[in-house]
Design a protein around this motif. Sequence first.
Motif, PDB file in Angstrom:
ATOM      1  N   GLN A 139      27.681  57.852 -25.015  1.00  0.00           N
ATOM      2  CA  GLN A 139      28.318  56.531 -24.992  1.00  0.00           C
ATOM      3  C   GLN A 139      27.113  55.391 -24.889  1.00  0.00           C
ATOM      4  O   GLN A 139      26.282  55.753 -24.521  1.00  0.00           O
ATOM      5  N   SER A 140      27.505  54.296 -25.410  1.00  0.00           N
ATOM      6  CA  SER A 140      26.783  53.055 -25.130  1.00  0.00           C
ATOM      7  C   SER A 140      27.744  52.033 -24.512  1.00  0.00           C
ATOM      8  O   SER A 140      28.497  51.520 -25.143  1.00  0.00           O
ATOM      9  N   PHE A 141      27.151  52.107 -23.343  1.00  0.00           N
ATOM     10  CA  PHE A 141      28.021  51.265 -22.129  1.00  0.00           C
ATOM     11  C   PHE A 141      27.674  49.737 -22.405  1.00  0.00           C
ATOM     12  O   PHE A 141      26.635  49.313 -22.053  1.00  0.00           O
ATOM     13  N   PRO A 142      28.420  48.670 -22.477  1.00  0.00           N
ATOM     14  CA  PRO A 142      28.033  47.348 -22.783  1.00  0.00           C
ATOM     15  C   PRO A 142      27.944  46.651 -21.385  1.00  0.00           C
ATOM     16  O   PRO A 142      28.641  47.166 -20.381  1.00  0.00           O
ATOM     17  N   GLN A 143      26.806  45.918 -21.242  1.00  0.00           N
ATOM     18  CA  GLN A 143      26.646  45.267 -20.196  1.00  0.00           C
ATOM     19  C   GLN A 143      27.511  44.045 -20.035  1.00  0.00           C
ATOM     20  O   GLN A 143      28.084  43.355 -20.950  1.00  0.00           O
TER      21      GLN A 143
END
Length: 355
Positions: A139-143
């Motif tokens: 996953q690419s977790f948004p900040q």
Amino acid sequence: MTPEKAARLKTHLDAIAQLLYDESDPAAMQTLEGIEMTVREQIQAHVSPELGPFFIRQVSGTTAGRERRLKSTLGQLTLTRRQAERLAVPAHRQFSPHLENCCLRVSANVSYERAAQDVAYLTGIRVPAKTQQRLVHHQSFPQPSAPEALRELSVDGGKVRIRTPLGEPCQWKDYKAIATVAGTVAAYRDNAVLIDWTHQQPLATTLTCLGDGHDGIWNIVEQISTPEQRREILDWYHLMENLHKVGGSLKRLHQAEHRLWQGQVDETLALFESLDKKQAQTFCRYLRKHRHRIVNYDYYQQEQICSIGSGAVESTIKQISRRVKISGAQWKEENLPQVLAHRCAYLNELIGVQR
């Protein structure tokens, strides 16, 4: 739904219910929970995999493209490449977005093994523990992003157990986190992540930075914004914790607390400097070191200028620890940044829901 449609639907459902009941195991339906789970299993096996494709065709308006199969909370589904594009289903995924999000939400709170068990119980779909782990790491977790200028942030750190070779003693290492009204960002041994994120947000003319007495906290703070824009405040509760470590006369401690509440550092030092006690001298050094961060807490609180305690980030650290400090858990160092990002994304989402 019109009464006529409702009547037609009930006729079909009665027939479907009889067919499913005839194919069910009576021994598994001796309790209401057993009935619930049996009905869900039968629907996911025979009903929703037929309903899902109908909805998919109607909404997407196409059947073009190569077919692919994926697990979903409706059961096994088949959809085409064009349908996946129109319904925002990423390529090369084996799970539907809803099932994937169910896995990510559960694994943000418990171990991957426990997540596999919980997801199976809650959704009826089995996703193995190793797959749960891969989902997180892919996953690419948004900040979080501040919708308006940040006026206040607090910095704190926690510890995490690092996996070591068999026979070697375990190692506990630090990670840091920044908490703001916009959300939380955490990083393992990479302070630049926190500093860069802060500088990407709009900052108020005066930015209040709260922290305890740990050098690692203030090493981060001193790289945020500019000295002219930054207001540094030592956490009041941490200050009191250190005061009461001195011990001794209760009258002197009460006097010191009253003076510190007014921001009177020199007057407080006068109470302890003549004492030979090691704890007293340690506290004096602590006061001198953080003199510029000890404010008139009474005035700041009455005028509601800003917070005087870093409780927000300390609470966040506890929430992060609920995941990374599960009993017996050890982590590979290369996996920790993603695990922390996963946990923060979950916590930030909860804050967003509450707002």
